[in-house]
Structure formats: C-alpha cells, structure tokens
Design an enzyme around this catalytic site. Structure first.
Site, PDB file in Angstrom:
ATOM      1  N   TYR A 105      -1.126   3.723 -11.286  1.00  0.00           N
ATOM      2  CA  TYR A 105      -1.733   2.545 -10.656  1.00  0.00           C
ATOM      3  C   TYR A 105      -1.057   1.277 -11.172  1.00  0.00           C
ATOM      4  O   TYR A 105      -0.660   0.404 -10.391  1.00  0.00           O
ATOM      5  CB  TYR A 105      -3.239   2.524 -10.968  1.00  0.00           C
ATOM      6  CG  TYR A 105      -3.995   1.340 -10.396  1.00  0.00           C
ATOM      7  CD1 TYR A 105      -4.332   1.293  -9.047  1.00  0.00           C
ATOM      8  CD2 TYR A 105      -4.379   0.271 -11.212  1.00  0.00           C
ATOM      9  CE1 TYR A 105      -5.033   0.213  -8.523  1.00  0.00           C
ATOM     10  CE2 TYR A 105      -5.080  -0.814 -10.696  1.00  0.00           C
ATOM     11  CZ  TYR A 105      -5.400  -0.839  -9.347  1.00  0.00           C
ATOM     12  OH  TYR A 105      -6.090  -1.911  -8.831  1.00  0.00           O
ATOM     13  N   SER A 114      -2.788  -6.443  -9.384  1.00  0.00           N
ATOM     14  CA  SER A 114      -3.909  -6.301 -10.316  1.00  0.00           C
ATOM     15  C   SER A 114      -3.476  -6.810 -11.682  1.00  0.00           C
ATOM     16  O   SER A 114      -2.284  -6.777 -12.008  1.00  0.00           O
ATOM     17  CB  SER A 114      -4.272  -4.810 -10.436  1.00  0.00           C
ATOM     18  OG  SER A 114      -5.142  -4.592 -11.514  1.00  0.00           O
TER      19      SER A 114
HETATM   20  N1  LIG Z   1     -12.078  -4.278  -7.433  1.00  0.00           N
HETATM   21  C1  LIG Z   1     -11.314  -4.658  -8.445  1.00  0.00           C
HETATM   22  O1  LIG Z   1     -11.816  -4.903  -9.562  1.00  0.00           O
HETATM   23  C2  LIG Z   1      -9.822  -4.785  -8.287  1.00  0.00           C
HETATM   24  C3  LIG Z   1      -9.069  -5.231  -9.385  1.00  0.00           C
HETATM   25  C4  LIG Z   1      -7.685  -5.355  -9.257  1.00  0.00           C
HETATM   26  C5  LIG Z   1      -7.063  -5.040  -8.058  1.00  0.00           C
HETATM   27  N2  LIG Z   1      -7.815  -4.611  -7.001  1.00  0.00           N
HETATM   28  C6  LIG Z   1      -7.101  -4.261  -5.769  1.00  0.00           C
HETATM   29  O2  LIG Z   1      -7.739  -4.865  -4.645  1.00  0.00           O
HETATM   30  C7  LIG Z   1      -7.688  -3.980  -3.523  1.00  0.00           C
HETATM   31  C8  LIG Z   1      -9.092  -3.701  -3.001  1.00  0.00           C
HETATM   32  O3  LIG Z   1      -9.866  -3.148  -4.047  1.00  0.00           O
HETATM   33  P1  LIG Z   1     -11.370  -2.654  -3.808  1.00  0.00           P
HETATM   34  O4  LIG Z   1     -11.991  -2.556  -5.156  1.00  0.00           O
HETATM   35  O5  LIG Z   1     -12.005  -3.437  -2.753  1.00  0.00           O
HETATM   36  O6  LIG Z   1     -11.085  -1.152  -3.291  1.00  0.00           O
HETATM   37  P2  LIG Z   1     -11.929  -0.159  -2.383  1.00  0.00           P
HETATM   38  O7  LIG Z   1     -11.651   1.221  -2.869  1.00  0.00           O
HETATM   39  O8  LIG Z   1     -13.366  -0.595  -2.266  1.00  0.00           O
HETATM   40  O9  LIG Z   1     -11.218  -0.329  -0.964  1.00  0.00           O
HETATM   41  C9  LIG Z   1      -9.960   0.226  -0.726  1.00  0.00           C
HETATM   42  C10 LIG Z   1      -9.918   0.698   0.711  1.00  0.00           C
HETATM   43  O10 LIG Z   1      -8.618   1.258   0.959  1.00  0.00           O
HETATM   44  C11 LIG Z   1      -8.790   2.343   1.829  1.00  0.00           C
HETATM   45  N3  LIG Z   1      -7.638   3.251   1.740  1.00  0.00           N
HETATM   46  C12 LIG Z   1      -7.366   4.148   0.768  1.00  0.00           C
HETATM   47  N4  LIG Z   1      -6.248   4.810   1.060  1.00  0.00           N
HETATM   48  C13 LIG Z   1      -5.782   4.314   2.240  1.00  0.00           C
HETATM   49  C14 LIG Z   1      -4.674   4.604   3.055  1.00  0.00           C
HETATM   50  N5  LIG Z   1      -3.781   5.560   2.705  1.00  0.00           N
HETATM   51  N6  LIG Z   1      -4.493   3.905   4.201  1.00  0.00           N
HETATM   52  C15 LIG Z   1      -5.393   2.955   4.576  1.00  0.00           C
HETATM   53  N7  LIG Z   1      -6.487   2.651   3.841  1.00  0.00           N
HETATM   54  C16 LIG Z   1      -6.673   3.317   2.684  1.00  0.00           C
HETATM   55  C17 LIG Z   1     -10.081   3.011   1.364  1.00  0.00           C
HETATM   56  O11 LIG Z   1     -10.635   3.868   2.360  1.00  0.00           O
HETATM   57  C18 LIG Z   1     -10.937   1.790   1.045  1.00  0.00           C
HETATM   58  O12 LIG Z   1     -11.710   1.423   2.170  1.00  0.00           O
HETATM   59  C19 LIG Z   1      -6.956  -2.734  -4.003  1.00  0.00           C
HETATM   60  O13 LIG Z   1      -5.583  -2.817  -3.681  1.00  0.00           O
HETATM   61  C20 LIG Z   1      -7.138  -2.763  -5.496  1.00  0.00           C
HETATM   62  O14 LIG Z   1      -6.127  -2.080  -6.200  1.00  0.00           O
HETATM   63  C21 LIG Z   1      -9.171  -4.470  -7.085  1.00  0.00           C
END
Ligand SMILES: NC(=O)c1ccc[n+]([C@@H]2O[C@H](COP(=O)([O-])OP(=O)(O)OC[C@H]3O[C@@H](n4cnc5c(N)ncnc54)[C@H](O)[C@@H]3O)[C@@H](O)[C@H]2O)c1
Length: 270
Positions: A162, A149
């Site tokens: 985080y 991120s």
């Molecule tokens: N959306 C953003 O703006 C953004 C920005 C920077 C980084 N990211 C990174 O991208 C990735 C996806 O983000 P997102 O916004 O789609 O998140 P999201 O919360 O929509 O999806 C994350 C998924 O991970 C699953 N999860 C949580 N704990 C778990 C575990 N212990 N084992 C297996 N699955 C588990 C959740 O059930 C969920 O379905 C993440 O790693 C996040 O940190 C997202």
C-alpha cells in the site's frame, strides 16, 4: 453547506465513488453543479451514491468498473463523454482494501498482494489518466486528483505494498502535471491522514482509532467531507495555478516531531 456552483458546466468522473471519500466527493461535486459519473467495482454501492445525489436534485450516473482493467476503464471514460459530452475532472479514489491483512512485512511478501494493490491504487490512476487526458486536452483542459496517503512517506511498519503504491502515485502525479500542464491539464494529489470511512472502521479497532485521535492536532478525527472540500478546491478554477502538488489533509498528524507524544506523556506524569 450552501452550494456556490463552483463546478457548474463540468463533468466529473469519480472512481471509488461507492464508499467513503469517493462517495463524499461525488456528492459534493454534484451539489456544486458538476455532472458526475460515479464509478466503483461495486456497482450497487455506486448506484446508492447516485440515488443520494439525485434525491438532492443533482445529476449523476453510476458505472460499475474495475479500474485495474484497461478495457473497463476505456468503457468508463467513453461512457462519461458519451453521457455528458465532455470530461473535465477526474478524481481517483479507488483503493484495494481487501488485501490489507495480507499486506505484511516484505520478507513475507505475497507477490499477488503486491500485484493487486499496485494494480488498483497505482495502475487505476495510470489507466484513467491515459484515457481521460486526450478528452481533457481536446476540450481545452482539465483537472486530475489522485489519492495518495501519509503512508507514502510515513511508514506504518506493515502494509508495504500500500505504501509503495501510494508513493508511486506521487511520482505519477508530478509526471502527469509536467507532461500535460502546458495543455491545460493539471494533476495534483491529496494525502489524507486518518479519515473515518467504512474502510478505516473495518481496518482499525476502537483502541487503534483512539491512538489516531491522540496523534491528530485537532479536536476530532478527519471525515470524508474534509478531503472532498480540498478536492473541490483542486478541481475548481480557484486552483488554476496549482499543479503537481500534494495537499495533505491530516489535521496536523504529520506536522510534529516524533517525540512530541512522549514529551506529552512525561509532562502528564510529572
Ligand atoms: N480513509 C483514510 O483514512 C485514508 C487515508 C489515506 C488515504 N486514503 C485513500 O483515499 C481513498 C479513499 O479511501 P476510503 O477510506 O474512502 O476507501 P473505501 O474503501 O471506503 O473506498 C474505496 C472504494 O474503492 C472501490 N474499489 C476497490 N477496488 C476497486 C477497483 N478495482 N475498481 C474500482 N473501484 C474499486 C471500493 O469498492 C470502494 O468503494 C483511497 O485511495 C485510500 O487509499 C484514505
């Protein structure tokens, strides 16, 4: 988007595939010909992603697993190899979002929050790689992409656990790239900026989302597909000489000097 079959013949494992970026990536990879195992701690959400893939005529299976638990990760990887005969592509998007409100300034840190955040966002990448890499090596190579991120190097002020987990993912990515690159296994990371997903819709108010839009050098906010398309490039043979890198998908959010918004405000006021 028209499929070009860029992942035909590959097996992909996507963690966090029940939501947001992971779900979009699983769906795109399946459309591009991969057989996909959609893993999530929320098994019913993983099944919903798989139903969408199958309705589209592509191939996927759901698997409920907690990526912070090594025995479940081993079962997950074994399931992928048993079901589809190999494992070529690993996509790590699982992220512990339930701790967000308790991930506060370090002087108020709750050790359980740190353990939980690092356990999923960092150790999930370690454990899946540990069990996937031997299969990739034995079939001649593979590609791993880990979600980091902008928070890894641009502080959000709060959310230290985080940020630390995501910074550690970069170190892990470069180490894996170095350890296994000679054996044909590439590891890269994707750093999304603000991407509209179920998680960010819960985390940010409308006003905060507008602030995010102000800080994007693009006409719109990011979508899960924007990240999935970068992931497709990293998983495909087109990126076969790219290893150990962090690809930023942020619409230019991290490209400008911090004083630019203030300069814009001054110009608008004058
Ligand atoms: N959306 C953003 O703006 C953004 C920005 C920077 C980084 N990211 C990174 O991208 C990735 C996806 O983000 P997102 O916004 O789609 O998140 P999201 O919360 O929509 O999806 C994350 C998924 O991970 C699953 N999860 C949580 N704990 C778990 C575990 N212990 N084992 C297996 N699955 C588990 C959740 O059930 C969920 O379905 C993440 O790693 C996040 O940190 C997202």
């Amino acid at each position: 988007m028209e499929s070009t079959g860029r992942l035909t013949g590959r097996t992909a494992l996507v963690t966090g595939g029940g939501s947001g970026i992971g779900a979009a990536t699983a769906e795109l990879f399946a459309r591009e010909g991969a057989k996909v195992v959609v893993a999530d701690i929320n098994g019913s959400n993983a099944s919903v992603t798989v139903e969408r893939i199958q309705e589209d005529g592509s191939t996927a299976e759901p698997f409920a697993a907690d990526v912070s638990d090594e025995s479940q990760v081993k079962e997950l990887v074994d399931f992928a190899v048993r079901t589809y005969g190999s494992l070529d592509v690993l996509q790590n998007y699982a992220s512990e979002r339930r701790l967000v409100e308790r991930d506060v300034f370090v002087a108020e840190a709750d050790a359980a929050v740190w353990t939980g955040q690092l356990g999923v966002d960092l150790m999930g990448c370690v454990l899946t790689a540990k069990h996937a890499v031997p299969h990739m090596i034995s079939s001649g190579g593979g590609s791993i992409t880990n979600a980091t991120s902008l928070a890894a190097w641009l502080s959000l002020e709060s959310r230290p656990a985080y940020a630390t987990a995501k910074a550690a993912v970069i170190g892990l990515t470069k180490t894996l790239a170095t350890e296994y690159g000679k054996e044909g296994v590439r590891t890269n990371a994707i750093a999304p900026g603000h991407i509209v997903s179920p998680a960010t819709e819960r985390m940010y108010s409308e006003e905060q989302t507008q602030v995010m839009l102000d800080h994007v050098s693009a006409p719109r906010l990011g979508r899960p597909d924007d990240v999935a398309l970068a992931a497709l490039f990293l998983a495909s043979p087109e990126s076969s000489f790219i290893n150990g890198q962090v690809i930023v998908v942020d619409g230019g959010m991290s490209a400008y000097a911090p004083m630019v918004p203030s300069f814009r405000r001054l110009a608008a006021d004058s």
